[in-house]
Design a protein around this motif. Structure first.
Motif, mmCIF file in Angstrom:
data_model
loop_
_atom_site.group_PDB
_atom_site.id
_atom_site.type_symbol
_atom_site.label_atom_id
_atom_site.label_comp_id
_atom_site.label_asym_id
_atom_site.label_seq_id
_atom_site.Cartn_x
_atom_site.Cartn_y
_atom_site.Cartn_z
ATOM 1 N N TRP A 44 0.778 -1.156 0.113
ATOM 2 C CA TRP A 44 -0.138 0.048 -0.123
ATOM 3 C C TRP A 44 0.861 1.287 -0.081
ATOM 4 O O TRP A 44 0.497 2.293 -0.571
ATOM 5 C CB TRP A 44 -0.853 -0.154 1.260
ATOM 6 C CG TRP A 44 -2.043 0.971 1.219
ATOM 7 C CD1 TRP A 44 -2.421 1.770 0.274
ATOM 8 C CD2 TRP A 44 -2.929 1.526 2.204
ATOM 9 N NE1 TRP A 44 -3.576 2.476 0.345
ATOM 10 C CE2 TRP A 44 -3.856 2.456 1.898
ATOM 11 C CE3 TRP A 44 -2.933 1.276 3.861
ATOM 12 C CZ2 TRP A 44 -4.610 3.186 2.779
ATOM 13 C CZ3 TRP A 44 -3.675 1.837 4.574
ATOM 14 C CH2 TRP A 44 -4.566 2.801 4.019
ATOM 15 N N GLY A 45 1.871 1.164 0.815
ATOM 16 C CA GLY A 45 2.961 2.347 0.819
ATOM 17 C C GLY A 45 3.405 2.743 -0.521
ATOM 18 O O GLY A 45 3.589 3.812 -0.976
ATOM 19 N N ASP A 46 3.727 1.753 -1.456
ATOM 20 C CA ASP A 46 4.355 1.723 -2.622
ATOM 21 C C ASP A 46 3.281 2.316 -3.698
ATOM 22 O O ASP A 46 3.675 2.941 -4.417
ATOM 23 C CB ASP A 46 4.946 0.332 -3.179
ATOM 24 C CG ASP A 46 5.689 0.664 -4.569
ATOM 25 O OD1 ASP A 46 6.465 1.324 -4.741
ATOM 26 O OD2 ASP A 46 4.954 0.188 -5.450
ATOM 27 N N TRP A 47 2.324 1.528 -3.404
ATOM 28 C CA TRP A 47 1.049 2.221 -4.180
ATOM 29 C C TRP A 47 1.036 3.854 -4.027
ATOM 30 O O TRP A 47 0.431 4.462 -5.021
ATOM 31 C CB TRP A 47 -0.212 1.670 -3.955
ATOM 32 C CG TRP A 47 -1.594 1.817 -4.726
ATOM 33 C CD1 TRP A 47 -1.372 2.454 -6.018
ATOM 34 C CD2 TRP A 47 -2.725 1.438 -4.488
ATOM 35 N NE1 TRP A 47 -2.521 2.317 -6.466
ATOM 36 C CE2 TRP A 47 -3.544 1.953 -5.399
ATOM 37 C CE3 TRP A 47 -3.292 0.583 -3.292
ATOM 38 C CZ2 TRP A 47 -4.936 1.718 -5.429
ATOM 39 C CZ3 TRP A 47 -4.744 0.431 -3.501
ATOM 40 C CH2 TRP A 47 -5.547 0.941 -4.776
ATOM 41 N N ILE A 48 1.137 4.360 -2.736
ATOM 42 C CA ILE A 48 1.093 5.690 -2.705
ATOM 43 C C ILE A 48 1.954 6.637 -2.861
ATOM 44 O O ILE A 48 2.153 7.409 -3.926
ATOM 45 C CB ILE A 48 0.773 5.637 -0.973
ATOM 46 C CG1 ILE A 48 -0.739 5.326 -0.589
ATOM 47 C CG2 ILE A 48 0.488 7.479 -0.631
ATOM 48 C CD1 ILE A 48 -1.079 5.037 0.829
ATOM 49 N N PHE A 49 3.257 5.967 -2.527
ATOM 50 C CA PHE A 49 4.619 6.852 -2.627
ATOM 51 C C PHE A 49 5.412 6.255 -3.795
ATOM 52 O O PHE A 49 6.169 7.067 -4.232
ATOM 53 C CB PHE A 49 5.338 6.804 -1.398
ATOM 54 C CG PHE A 49 4.410 7.252 -0.266
ATOM 55 C CD1 PHE A 49 4.232 8.815 -0.117
ATOM 56 C CD2 PHE A 49 3.968 6.598 0.844
ATOM 57 C CE1 PHE A 49 3.528 9.081 1.099
ATOM 58 C CE2 PHE A 49 3.387 6.967 1.798
ATOM 59 C CZ PHE A 49 3.193 8.364 1.713
ATOM 60 N N GLY A 50 5.231 5.122 -4.401
ATOM 61 C CA GLY A 50 6.094 4.651 -5.402
ATOM 62 C C GLY A 50 7.490 4.533 -4.965
ATOM 63 O O GLY A 50 8.571 5.098 -5.878
ATOM 64 N N TYR A 51 7.934 3.831 -3.966
ATOM 65 C CA TYR A 51 9.333 3.667 -3.526
ATOM 66 C C TYR A 51 10.014 2.388 -3.915
ATOM 67 O O TYR A 51 11.137 2.446 -4.274
ATOM 68 C CB TYR A 51 9.329 4.206 -2.108
ATOM 69 C CG TYR A 51 8.697 3.267 -1.299
ATOM 70 C CD1 TYR A 51 8.936 1.799 -1.084
ATOM 71 C CD2 TYR A 51 7.600 3.718 -0.661
ATOM 72 C CE1 TYR A 51 7.981 1.035 -0.164
ATOM 73 C CE2 TYR A 51 6.845 2.874 0.373
ATOM 74 C CZ TYR A 51 7.072 1.510 0.483
ATOM 75 O OH TYR A 51 6.060 0.839 1.268
ATOM 76 N N ASP A 52 9.356 1.342 -4.276
ATOM 77 C CA ASP A 52 10.084 0.221 -4.802
ATOM 78 C C ASP A 52 9.391 -0.549 -5.824
ATOM 79 O O ASP A 52 9.772 -1.479 -6.123
ATOM 80 C CB ASP A 52 10.457 -0.857 -3.574
ATOM 81 C CG ASP A 52 8.939 -0.866 -2.908
ATOM 82 O OD1 ASP A 52 7.993 -0.931 -3.500
ATOM 83 O OD2 ASP A 52 9.135 -1.984 -1.945
ATOM 84 N N GLU A 53 8.393 -0.031 -6.329
ATOM 85 C CA GLU A 53 7.517 -0.772 -7.398
ATOM 86 C C GLU A 53 6.882 -2.080 -6.987
ATOM 87 O O GLU A 53 6.929 -3.066 -7.994
ATOM 88 C CB GLU A 53 8.472 -0.972 -8.672
ATOM 89 C CG GLU A 53 8.730 0.505 -9.302
ATOM 90 C CD GLU A 53 9.375 0.527 -10.603
ATOM 91 O OE1 GLU A 53 9.782 -0.514 -11.260
ATOM 92 O OE2 GLU A 53 9.675 1.546 -11.229
ATOM 93 N N SER A 54 6.674 -2.470 -5.734
ATOM 94 C CA SER A 54 6.127 -3.591 -5.457
ATOM 95 C C SER A 54 4.619 -3.871 -5.796
ATOM 96 O O SER A 54 4.057 -4.745 -5.743
ATOM 97 C CB SER A 54 6.640 -3.848 -3.810
ATOM 98 O OG SER A 54 5.633 -2.748 -3.314
ATOM 99 N N ALA A 55 4.071 -2.483 -6.111
ATOM 100 C CA ALA A 55 2.715 -2.530 -6.639
ATOM 101 C C ALA A 55 2.903 -2.537 -8.129
ATOM 102 O O ALA A 55 1.469 -2.370 -8.787
ATOM 103 C CB ALA A 55 2.090 -1.264 -6.143
ATOM 104 N N GLN A 56 3.868 -2.885 -8.590
ATOM 105 C CA GLN A 56 3.930 -2.828 -10.125
ATOM 106 C C GLN A 56 3.601 -1.651 -10.920
ATOM 107 O O GLN A 56 4.020 -0.585 -10.650
ATOM 108 C CB GLN A 56 3.493 -4.264 -10.554
ATOM 109 C CG GLN A 56 4.045 -5.750 -9.952
ATOM 110 C CD GLN A 56 3.552 -6.642 -10.340
ATOM 111 O OE1 GLN A 56 2.151 -6.726 -10.930
ATOM 112 N NE2 GLN A 56 4.195 -7.954 -9.971
#
Length: 267
Positions: A44-56
């Motif tokens: 969810w954090g990556d979806w919001i901030f885009g720091y490691d592209e785990s949300a692809q």
């Protein structure tokens, strides 16, 4: 004491999260099917901030998805509230309006809003309009029925007293009926905003290509259940905040009701 009471509200959610984390880590289900809360939070954090592209491919796109959903909810809900309150007051106050319109309303009300999806897509295409239409349907009937109830249950003694004082019908509506019906109207508005969020998510799954509902459905197809859960949490959080906004507005507009209650208790 108040701080302790406020903190106690978080005990049960914290316990649920702890049990969920423990159950996930014990491995009773594959992590892909039941991701741990810590995994959901990171995604969810990556979806919001885009720091490691785990949300692809949706990394860093949460704000845009949330704004798209909020816009659909706000538009459909605002139209529903305006029409439903106006029509509800008319049905509750004028008998001829009730006889003319209410039978049609009562026939349409049991029809589930999701059953309108095929027609909404045919009429409006694949864009914002079908989603706004479905949000409108979901919010309209709860607000309408509560408004009618509020108008019909106004204390008749108040109406007689105002009429004996020389109040015209327009003055009765403005200064007696609407204030007295306001608690019921706001109850409908709070129910309506919850229905609005449910319907916008449903519409985004089938009728549009953006928003939290679309992200949820797209993540399901790719078996990204951490994103599915993050979408659900996002929807619940935004729904809670919009309900809190309506509740805050209700508290300010109905401050007189609290004052009367306190005065009655003291007397």
């Amino acid at each position: 004491m108040q701080s302790r009471t406020a903190a106690s509200r978080f005990y049960f959610p914290a316990l649920l999260l702890l049990l969920w984390e423990s159950f996930s880590r014990l491995g009773y289900l594959p992590p892909a099917l039941l991701p741990a809360p810590s995994r959901v939070l990171l995604t969810w954090g990556d979806w919001i901030f885009g720091y490691d592209e785990s949300a692809q491919d949706i990394s860093g796109r949460w704000l845009g998805d949330a704004l798209a959903s909020c816009l659909r909810v706000f538009t459909g809900y605002s139209i529903a509230a305006l029409i439903a309150v106006t029509l509800g007051v008319a049905i509750g106050w004028w008998r001829w309006v009730e006889k003319t319109i209410e039978p049609t309303i009562q026939m349409l009300r049991p029809v589930p809003p999701v059953s309108w999806i095929p027609l909404a897509i045919i009429w409006f295409g694949i864009a914002n309009k079908p989603a706004i239409f479905l949000v409108f349907l979901g919010a309209f009937f709860p607000i309408l029925m509560n408004t009618i109830h509020g108008v019909k249950t106004v204390n008749r003694d108040l109406l007689r007293a105002a009429a004996m004082s020389g109040a015209r019908q327009s003055q009765l509506l403005r200064f007696v009926v609407l204030p007295a019906a306001m608690p019921s109207i706001f109850a409908g508005l709070r129910i309506g905003v919850g229905s609005a969020w449910m319907l916008t998510v449903t519409a985004e799954m089938v009728a549009v290509k953006s928003g939290l509902g679309y992200s949820l459905w797209d993540s399901y197809y790719f078996l990204r259940y951490d994103l599915v859960i993050a979408s659900m949490i996002s929807i619940g959080l935004l729904g809670f905040l919009t309900d809190l906004l309506v509740k805050t507005l209700m508290g300010r507009l109905l401050r007189w009701q609290h004052t009367l209650t306190v005065q009655g208790a003291r007397s």
